[in-house]
Design a protein around this motif. Sequence first.
Motif: not given
Length: 147
Positions: A121-147
Motif C-alpha cells: 500500500t502507498p505510504i507517500t504520493s508519487a514525488r517527481y524530481f527534475t534537474g539537480g534533484d533527479a541527479v541526487a535521487v540517482s546518486s542516492f539509489l546507487s549509494k543505497c544499492k552498494t552500501a
Amino acid sequence: MLLIGIFIFASIFGVNDKSSTVSMGLMVLGTALFLLGVFRLFWKSKELVYLPTGSVAKERSLFFDLKYVGKLKEMLESGQMDNEAGVKSEGSGNVRLDVMISQDKKFAAVQLFQFVPYTYTPITSARYFTGGDAVAVSSFLSKCKTA
C-alpha cells in the motif's frame, strides 16, 4: 515506415514486368519496411520517454527493511535524498521504493510502499524530481544499492 512500406509494396502493381529484379526488390523492401514499422509500433511504443530531454525512462523497485521506513518517508517528503543516511536496500523487504528514472538522470519519479498483508500500500504520493534533484535521487539509489 508503415506508410512508406505500403507505398513501395503498392508501387509493384505499376511495374510492367512483374518478374523483374526491380519488382522483386520493391516487394522485399516494401514488406521489410512494413514489418519493421509494425514491430516498432508495438515494441517502441511501450517505452516511457521524458519529453523535455527525449531520454528513455526505466522503472525499477528497491526493497528495504521496515526499520528504514521513517527515514525514507522523511527524505521523500522533504525532497532531500541524503546519501549519508546509511539506508541499505535488500533483495526483498516490507518497504518497496518504486523508481522511474531517465537515462540522462534529468527526471526521476519515486513512490514509497509498505507491505500490509497480501499487498503493498502507498505510504507517500508519487514525488517527481527534475534537474539537480533527479541527479541526487540517482546518486542516492546507487549509494543505497552498494552500501
